[in-house]
Design a protein around this motif. Structure first.
Motif, mmCIF file in Angstrom:
data_model
loop_
_atom_site.group_PDB
_atom_site.id
_atom_site.type_symbol
_atom_site.label_atom_id
_atom_site.label_comp_id
_atom_site.label_asym_id
_atom_site.label_seq_id
_atom_site.Cartn_x
_atom_site.Cartn_y
_atom_site.Cartn_z
ATOM 1 N N VAL A 160 1.056 -1.162 0.059
ATOM 2 C CA VAL A 160 -0.029 0.141 -0.050
ATOM 3 C C VAL A 160 0.776 1.298 -0.090
ATOM 4 C CG1 VAL A 160 -2.075 1.358 1.250
ATOM 5 C CG2 VAL A 160 -1.764 -1.421 1.157
ATOM 6 N N GLY A 161 1.979 1.333 0.711
ATOM 7 C CA GLY A 161 2.954 2.353 0.929
ATOM 8 C C GLY A 161 2.208 3.450 1.661
ATOM 9 N N PHE A 162 2.445 4.878 1.416
ATOM 10 C CA PHE A 162 2.062 5.854 2.311
ATOM 11 C C PHE A 162 0.501 6.221 1.900
ATOM 12 C CE2 PHE A 162 6.561 6.445 2.096
ATOM 13 C CZ PHE A 162 6.989 6.954 3.500
ATOM 14 N N LEU A 163 -0.180 6.367 3.170
ATOM 15 C CA LEU A 163 -1.675 6.808 3.107
ATOM 16 C C LEU A 163 -1.404 8.261 2.884
ATOM 17 C CD1 LEU A 163 -3.317 4.333 5.522
ATOM 18 C CD2 LEU A 163 -2.936 4.166 3.117
ATOM 19 N N SER A 164 -2.698 8.924 2.423
ATOM 20 C CA SER A 164 -2.698 10.320 2.243
ATOM 21 C C SER A 164 -2.429 11.011 3.813
ATOM 22 C CB SER A 164 -4.242 10.680 1.952
ATOM 23 O OG SER A 164 -4.356 12.133 2.009
ATOM 24 N N SER A 165 -2.091 12.245 3.800
ATOM 25 C CA SER A 165 -1.626 12.945 4.853
ATOM 26 C C SER A 165 -2.899 13.759 5.445
ATOM 27 C CB SER A 165 -0.538 14.128 4.684
ATOM 28 O OG SER A 165 -1.032 14.986 3.649
ATOM 29 N N LYS A 166 -4.051 13.869 4.400
ATOM 30 C CA LYS A 166 -5.351 14.366 4.877
ATOM 31 C C LYS A 166 -6.558 13.348 5.673
ATOM 32 C CE LYS A 166 -5.131 17.072 0.764
ATOM 33 N NZ LYS A 166 -5.709 17.931 -0.491
ATOM 34 N N ALA A 167 -6.698 13.888 6.612
ATOM 35 C CA ALA A 167 -7.497 13.056 7.501
ATOM 36 C C ALA A 167 -8.509 12.290 7.055
ATOM 37 C CB ALA A 167 -7.849 13.673 8.724
ATOM 38 N N THR A 168 -9.288 13.014 6.248
ATOM 39 C CA THR A 168 -10.463 12.346 5.690
ATOM 40 C C THR A 168 -10.026 11.438 4.639
ATOM 41 O OG1 THR A 168 -11.866 14.317 5.697
ATOM 42 C CG2 THR A 168 -12.757 12.944 4.278
ATOM 43 N N GLU A 169 -9.211 11.468 3.777
ATOM 44 C CA GLU A 169 -8.837 10.503 2.761
ATOM 45 C C GLU A 169 -7.971 9.400 3.288
ATOM 46 O OE1 GLU A 169 -6.320 12.476 -0.176
ATOM 47 O OE2 GLU A 169 -7.915 13.774 -0.638
ATOM 48 N N LEU A 186 2.272 -1.103 4.750
ATOM 49 C CA LEU A 186 2.286 0.277 4.794
ATOM 50 C C LEU A 186 3.636 1.012 5.003
ATOM 51 C CD1 LEU A 186 -0.589 -0.741 5.270
ATOM 52 C CD2 LEU A 186 -1.344 1.642 6.382
ATOM 53 N N LEU A 187 3.878 2.114 4.809
ATOM 54 C CA LEU A 187 4.812 2.809 5.029
ATOM 55 C C LEU A 187 4.521 4.312 5.854
ATOM 56 C CD1 LEU A 187 7.140 2.613 2.047
ATOM 57 C CD2 LEU A 187 7.218 1.283 4.000
ATOM 58 N N GLU A 188 5.242 4.803 6.773
ATOM 59 C CA GLU A 188 4.949 6.190 7.414
ATOM 60 C C GLU A 188 6.183 6.744 7.910
ATOM 61 O OE1 GLU A 188 3.209 8.694 7.206
ATOM 62 O OE2 GLU A 188 1.443 7.586 7.442
ATOM 63 N N ALA A 189 6.138 8.177 8.013
ATOM 64 C CA ALA A 189 6.951 8.883 8.468
ATOM 65 C C ALA A 189 6.861 9.263 9.926
ATOM 66 C CB ALA A 189 7.004 10.250 7.689
ATOM 67 N N PRO A 190 7.673 9.485 10.579
ATOM 68 C CA PRO A 190 7.819 9.786 12.172
ATOM 69 C C PRO A 190 6.646 11.095 12.558
ATOM 70 C CG PRO A 190 9.656 10.670 11.375
ATOM 71 C CD PRO A 190 9.199 9.731 10.206
ATOM 72 N N HIS A 191 6.394 11.887 11.777
ATOM 73 C CA HIS A 191 5.706 13.037 12.321
ATOM 74 C C HIS A 191 4.179 12.624 11.827
ATOM 75 C CE1 HIS A 191 6.384 13.924 8.052
ATOM 76 N NE2 HIS A 191 5.253 14.372 8.007
ATOM 77 N N ARG A 192 3.852 11.579 11.204
ATOM 78 C CA ARG A 192 2.521 11.095 11.068
ATOM 79 C C ARG A 192 1.980 9.791 11.561
ATOM 80 N NH1 ARG A 192 1.715 12.351 4.483
ATOM 81 N NH2 ARG A 192 2.077 9.987 4.592
ATOM 82 N N ILE A 193 3.083 9.086 12.170
ATOM 83 C CA ILE A 193 2.975 7.832 12.778
ATOM 84 C C ILE A 193 1.587 7.890 13.672
ATOM 85 C CG2 ILE A 193 4.606 7.751 14.491
ATOM 86 C CD1 ILE A 193 3.224 4.745 12.555
ATOM 87 N N GLU A 194 1.605 8.571 14.459
ATOM 88 C CA GLU A 194 0.412 8.644 15.504
ATOM 89 C C GLU A 194 -0.770 8.910 14.818
ATOM 90 O OE1 GLU A 194 2.090 10.574 19.668
ATOM 91 O OE2 GLU A 194 2.589 11.726 17.893
ATOM 92 N N ALA A 195 -0.854 9.661 13.682
ATOM 93 C CA ALA A 195 -2.247 9.862 13.357
ATOM 94 C C ALA A 195 -2.785 8.552 12.420
ATOM 95 C CB ALA A 195 -2.324 11.071 12.133
ATOM 96 N N LEU A 196 -1.786 7.954 11.890
ATOM 97 C CA LEU A 196 -2.002 6.635 11.236
ATOM 98 C C LEU A 196 -2.543 5.578 12.442
ATOM 99 C CD1 LEU A 196 -1.968 4.666 8.731
ATOM 100 C CD2 LEU A 196 0.545 4.225 9.327
ATOM 101 N N ALA A 245 7.659 1.106 8.955
ATOM 102 C CA ALA A 245 7.186 0.042 7.873
ATOM 103 C C ALA A 245 6.050 -0.844 8.989
ATOM 104 C CB ALA A 245 8.074 -0.883 7.322
ATOM 105 N N LEU A 246 4.902 -0.825 8.231
ATOM 106 C CA LEU A 246 3.824 -1.677 9.122
ATOM 107 C C LEU A 246 3.237 -2.895 8.310
ATOM 108 C CD1 LEU A 246 3.398 1.768 9.534
ATOM 109 C CD2 LEU A 246 2.257 0.834 11.409
ATOM 110 N N VAL A 247 2.849 -3.687 8.774
ATOM 111 C CA VAL A 247 2.278 -4.960 8.361
ATOM 112 C C VAL A 247 0.827 -5.082 8.914
ATOM 113 C CG1 VAL A 247 2.202 -7.651 7.866
ATOM 114 C CG2 VAL A 247 4.148 -6.088 7.539
ATOM 115 N N VAL A 248 -0.138 -4.959 8.235
ATOM 116 C CA VAL A 248 -1.509 -5.317 8.700
ATOM 117 C C VAL A 248 -1.701 -6.759 8.035
ATOM 118 C CG1 VAL A 248 -4.032 -4.893 8.470
ATOM 119 C CG2 VAL A 248 -2.281 -2.707 8.256
#
Length: 305
Positions: A160-169, A186-196, A245-248
């Protein structure tokens, strides 16, 4: 950490110099995602051999190559990133047509997976030129190899890679993740990991494996229920730092109790091998093959007992 790679470079030339490395060719080269020792001998040889190194960030890649004792002049470098990939690819093609060997590296890992490089490879091939991959480090395959999976899960995985930085999307994307039964990366950056992590909470008890700072000094790999991911992150201030990196994990397939399914399996298993019986039962009933296979094993064990 100061590491001398002189012997590695010597070994690289000894191992790969006799191999054919044609001119007019694009070499897509994987580089370490953290641990510098994860570079391949073949990659070291080709990076020292090539006429041009195309890369996301020339300063970053210059530092990387110098760590291995490879120093290139300014004319040997070409910036190629997400904002200029189409235009820079044309320059790569011109250099290839002049007979150069061109290597492409992203900032870390395997190019064209989540980083730039896919458009480049497509345009080069479309121009009738050759592309040779030099495999190596990847956060995706690294985490998959370490996180494990139930023995009955043979459904593969989805990147999947990176999800959108926009909350709704992002929320909509997670709803789609919830509907997909297969393993997803999935992949994620440190400043967005809590939101993910908060968004993934709707997956409930579905296991999620988190790989933080893979291959680096403070590497951490943990598997928790999706609903507990936010709490796991907040349990240690260090856990929101680094690349992720995250595995669901795949959803556990549960076959609804059905006397009809059991009767169908029993009849078919009397006349056919187990795998063939399961395949036919799946076609007839519409149930998931994996779930029927597990149930068939249970029925077989029960009858044997």
């Amino acid at each position: 950490m100061n590491v001398n790679f002189d012997s590695a470079l010597t070994a690289a030339h000894a191992a790969a110099a006799a191999q054919n490395h044609p001119t007019g060719t694009l070499y897509v080269v994987a580089t370490p995602i953290g641990n510098l020792a994860d570079i391949s001998l073949r990659a070291l040889h080709v990076l020292s051999l090539c006429d041009t190194v195309a890369c996301e960030d020339t300063r970053h890649s210059q530092t990387l190559l110098r760590a291995y004792g490879i120093d290139k002049s300014a004319s040997n470098w070409l910036a190629l990133h997400q904002h200029n990939e189409a235009e820079a690819s044309e320059e790569v093609i011109r250099r290839l047509q002049s007979g150069q060997r061109v290597a492409y590296v992203s900032d870390a890992g395997t190019p064209a997976v989540s980083d730039p490089g896919a458009r480049l490879a497509w345009q080069v091939q479309s121009a009738g030129l050759r592309v040779i991959p030099l495999p190596g480090a990847s956060s995706v395959t690294s985490l998959l190899s370490a996180c494990g999976t139930p023995g009955h899960d043979s459904s593969g995985f989805i990147f999947v890679g990176f999800l959108s930085s926009k909350a709704t999307e992002r929320g909509h994307a997670v709803e789609l993740l919830n509907q997909e039964p297969r393993t997803q990366v999935l992949l994620e950056a440190p400043h967005r990991i809590e939101a993910l992590a908060a968004a993934l909470g709707i997956l409930g008890d579905r296991p999620v494996t988190v790989g933080r700072e893979l291959t680096k000094q403070f590497e951490e790999i943990a598997t928790v229920p999706a609903k507990d991911l936010s709490a796991w992150l907040s349990g240690n201030a260090q856990r929101t730092r680094g690349e992720f990196a995250l595995v669901v994990h795949a959803q556990t397939q549960v076959l609804a109790e059905s006397s009809d399914n059991d009767r169908l399996l029993k009849i078919l298993m009397q006349e056919l091998p187990l795998k063939t019986a399961v395949k036919l039962a799946a076609e007839i009933s519409g149930e998931a093959k994996n779930a029927l296979y597990n149930r068939a094993l249970e029925l077989k064990q029960a009858s044997a007992g």
